[in-house]
Design a protein around this motif. Structure first.
Motif, PDB file in Angstrom:
ATOM      1  N   THR A  19       0.839  -1.208   0.000  1.00 31.86           N
ATOM      2  CA  THR A  19       0.000   0.000   0.000  1.00 31.86           C
ATOM      3  C   THR A  19       0.872   1.255   0.000  1.00 31.86           C
ATOM      4  N   HIS A  20       0.674   2.128  -0.972  1.00 38.41           N
ATOM      5  CA  HIS A  20       1.420   3.389  -1.053  1.00 38.41           C
ATOM      6  C   HIS A  20       0.683   4.438  -0.216  1.00 38.41           C
ATOM      7  N   ALA A  21       1.092   4.589   1.029  1.00 37.90           N
ATOM      8  CA  ALA A  21       0.377   5.472   1.949  1.00 37.90           C
ATOM      9  C   ALA A  21       0.710   6.939   1.738  1.00 37.90           C
ATOM     10  N   LEU A  22       1.967   7.234   1.391  1.00 33.68           N
ATOM     11  CA  LEU A  22       2.413   8.604   1.133  1.00 33.68           C
ATOM     12  C   LEU A  22       3.152   8.631  -0.197  1.00 33.68           C
ATOM     13  N   LYS A  23       2.883   9.659  -0.996  1.00 36.16           N
ATOM     14  CA  LYS A  23       3.432   9.705  -2.354  1.00 36.16           C
ATOM     15  C   LYS A  23       4.051  11.079  -2.615  1.00 36.16           C
ATOM     16  N   GLY A  24       5.306  11.233  -2.220  1.00 38.51           N
ATOM     17  CA  GLY A  24       6.024  12.465  -2.536  1.00 38.51           C
ATOM     18  C   GLY A  24       5.496  13.696  -1.832  1.00 38.51           C
ATOM     19  N   ILE A  25       5.408  13.627  -0.520  1.00 36.44           N
ATOM     20  CA  ILE A  25       4.887  14.739   0.281  1.00 36.44           C
ATOM     21  C   ILE A  25       5.962  15.813   0.470  1.00 36.44           C
ATOM     22  N   ASN A  26       5.633  17.042   0.078  1.00 39.12           N
ATOM     23  CA  ASN A  26       6.502  18.198   0.324  1.00 39.12           C
ATOM     24  C   ASN A  26       5.716  19.223   1.136  1.00 39.12           C
ATOM     25  N   MET A  27       6.176  19.473   2.334  1.00 36.28           N
ATOM     26  CA  MET A  27       5.512  20.478   3.161  1.00 36.28           C
ATOM     27  C   MET A  27       6.528  21.120   4.087  1.00 36.28           C
ATOM     28  N   ASP A  28       6.181  22.308   4.562  1.00 32.59           N
ATOM     29  CA  ASP A  28       7.083  23.014   5.465  1.00 32.59           C
ATOM     30  C   ASP A  28       6.269  23.715   6.550  1.00 32.59           C
ATOM     31  N   ILE A  29       6.834  23.735   7.744  1.00 32.35           N
ATOM     32  CA  ILE A  29       6.198  24.383   8.888  1.00 32.35           C
ATOM     33  C   ILE A  29       7.152  25.454   9.407  1.00 32.35           C
ATOM     34  N   ALA A  40      -9.821  13.066   4.511  1.00 30.40           N
ATOM     35  CA  ALA A  40     -10.760  12.049   4.980  1.00 30.40           C
ATOM     36  C   ALA A  40     -10.006  10.911   5.662  1.00 30.40           C
ATOM     37  N   ASN A  41     -10.735  10.061   6.371  1.00 33.37           N
ATOM     38  CA  ASN A  41     -10.115   8.875   6.967  1.00 33.37           C
ATOM     39  C   ASN A  41      -9.438   8.049   5.877  1.00 33.37           C
ATOM     40  N   GLY A  42      -8.195   7.632   6.152  1.00 30.94           N
ATOM     41  CA  GLY A  42      -7.450   6.836   5.177  1.00 30.94           C
ATOM     42  C   GLY A  42      -6.660   7.646   4.176  1.00 30.94           C
ATOM     43  N   ALA A  43      -6.677   8.982   4.323  1.00 27.10           N
ATOM     44  CA  ALA A  43      -5.962   9.834   3.358  1.00 27.10           C
ATOM     45  C   ALA A  43      -4.454   9.769   3.528  1.00 27.10           C
ATOM     46  N   GLY A  44      -3.995   9.394   4.741  1.00 26.46           N
ATOM     47  CA  GLY A  44      -2.556   9.309   4.997  1.00 26.46           C
ATOM     48  C   GLY A  44      -2.074  10.221   6.110  1.00 26.46           C
ATOM     49  N   LYS A  45      -2.999  10.886   6.801  1.00 24.64           N
ATOM     50  CA  LYS A  45      -2.615  11.865   7.822  1.00 24.64           C
ATOM     51  C   LYS A  45      -1.821  11.228   8.958  1.00 24.64           C
ATOM     52  N   SER A  46      -2.345  10.149   9.528  1.00 28.85           N
ATOM     53  CA  SER A  46      -1.681   9.522  10.673  1.00 28.85           C
ATOM     54  C   SER A  46      -0.326   8.933  10.280  1.00 28.85           C
ATOM     55  N   PHE A 212      -3.028  22.249   4.829  1.00 32.48           N
ATOM     56  CA  PHE A 212      -2.631  21.309   3.776  1.00 32.48           C
ATOM     57  C   PHE A 212      -3.772  20.300   3.620  1.00 32.48           C
ATOM     58  N   ILE A 213      -4.186  20.052   2.394  1.00 31.29           N
ATOM     59  CA  ILE A 213      -5.208  19.037   2.124  1.00 31.29           C
ATOM     60  C   ILE A 213      -4.524  17.788   1.564  1.00 31.29           C
ATOM     61  N   VAL A 214      -4.722  16.667   2.256  1.00 30.47           N
ATOM     62  CA  VAL A 214      -4.135  15.388   1.836  1.00 30.47           C
ATOM     63  C   VAL A 214      -5.236  14.481   1.304  1.00 30.47           C
ATOM     64  N   HIS A 215      -4.993  13.904   0.139  1.00 33.80           N
ATOM     65  CA  HIS A 215      -5.952  12.975  -0.464  1.00 33.80           C
ATOM     66  C   HIS A 215      -5.184  11.847  -1.131  1.00 33.80           C
ATOM     67  N   ASP A 216      -5.504  10.624  -0.740  1.00 37.61           N
ATOM     68  CA  ASP A 216      -4.877   9.437  -1.326  1.00 37.61           C
ATOM     69  C   ASP A 216      -3.350   9.524  -1.269  1.00 37.61           C
ATOM     70  N   GLY A 217      -2.831   9.987  -0.107  1.00 38.81           N
ATOM     71  CA  GLY A 217      -1.385  10.004   0.107  1.00 38.81           C
ATOM     72  C   GLY A 217      -0.643  11.151  -0.523  1.00 38.81           C
ATOM     73  N   GLU A 218      -1.374  12.115  -1.100  1.00 37.73           N
ATOM     74  CA  GLU A 218      -0.742  13.254  -1.753  1.00 37.73           C
ATOM     75  C   GLU A 218      -1.309  14.564  -1.224  1.00 37.73           C
ATOM     76  N   ILE A 219      -0.497  15.623  -1.240  1.00 38.96           N
ATOM     77  CA  ILE A 219      -1.000  16.952  -0.924  1.00 38.96           C
ATOM     78  C   ILE A 219      -1.592  17.535  -2.199  1.00 38.96           C
TER      79      ILE A 219
END
Length: 286
Positions: A19-29, A40-46, A212-219
């Motif tokens: 399962t590809h849970a995260l796909k090339g996430i780029n973010m900065d805080i 949504a639930n299952g998007a990859g947040k946790s 940041f909006i995450v959907h299907d492992g992507e921002i």
């Protein structure tokens, strides 16, 4: 010197089952920011949050904390976890000691602090979250809101620079939500950077500077809170509902009333509608 306290670079993670849970996430805080990660639930947040203090190691890509690439040896992870504290969604994953005091003391004790310093930090943290006087209570005898506050106290006692909270208001009644938000705002006013995951749009309108909006492992979107929540197409794609105020303004706009739909609270929406109606009446009377 950069003001970025946390950064992910092409972060990807694949579970053993493929399962590809995260796909090339780029973010900065940035330092002192209040940021929400929504989906949504299952998007990859946790899964994403479990990377922020080294609980999970990425399949590819990397994380920077205070500009330094995260390493995964024991010594490096201890330093990271002093800077980045994670509050889990379920307090049962975090609270395990016989008493509240022992639970909150667990982190500071692991830092090798002397007992006087540990006691000081425990007292300060419990007082900050409104749980002073509960030191000897068993965590599993507390309400859900109280358990959440004790979980936050356990991280506060570590003096982190960044706090990561996974669904911090899940399962709480309105009073519990208000109490947690008040604590988070107090911590932020003290200079702490906060990153919260949630699918509770109404709560995030009161909390976040940036989303940041995450959907299907992507921002799929990132920006100021009012801009993101005014983009109903993006919210729909991510299976999120827009804030009630924005939804109402969008409907009025479709019916011909000249309003700006980027208002997020009921008060802002009412003010916008009143202003639009006054302008409409003035225009019609000319």
């Amino acid at each position: 010197m950069t003001d970025l306290v946390l950064e992910t670079v092409d972060l990807a993670f694949t579970y053993p089952d493929g399962t590809h849970a995260l796909k090339g996430i780029n973010m900065d805080i940035k330092k002192g920011e209040k940021v929400a990660v929504m989906g949504a639930n299952g998007a990859g947040k946790s899964t994403l949050f479990s990377h922020f203090n080294g609980l999970t190691k990425p399949t590819s890509g990397f994380i920077k904390v205070d500009g330094k690439k995260m390493e995964y040896d024991k010594k490096s992870l201890l330093k990271i976890r002093q800077k980045v504290g994670v509050v889990f969604q379920n307090p049962d994953d975090q609270l395990f000691a016989p008493s509240v005091k022992e639970d909150v003391a667990f982190g500071p004790m692991n830092l090798g602090l002397n007992l006087d310093e540990v006691d000081k930090r425990v007292a300060e943290a419990l007082e900050m979250v409104g749980m002073g006087g509960f030191e000897d209570k068993a965590p599993h005898h507390l309400s859900g809101g109280q358990q959440k506050r004790v979980s936050i106290a356990g991280i506060v006692a570590m003096y982190p620079e960044i706090m990561i909270l996974d669904e911090p208001t899940a399962g709480l009644d309105p009073q519990g939500v208000d109490q947690v938000l008040s604590i988070l705002n107090q911590l932020n006013e003290g200079g702490m950077s906060l990153v919260v995951s949630s699918h509770d749009v109404e709560m995030i309108t009161e909390f976040a500077d940036r989303v940041f909006i995450v959907h299907d492992g992507e921002i799929i979107a990132e920006g100021p809170t009012n801009e993101i929540f005014s983009n109903h197409e993006i919210l729909k794609k991510a299976h999120l509902r827009p804030p009630k105020a924005s939804e109402m303004l969008h409907r009025l706009q479709k019916q011909g009333l000249t309003v700006e739909p980027n208002k997020l609270t009921t008060k802002e929406a009412c003010d916008e509608i009143i202003h639009a109606k006054i302008n409409q009446i003035k225009s019609e009377s000319k």
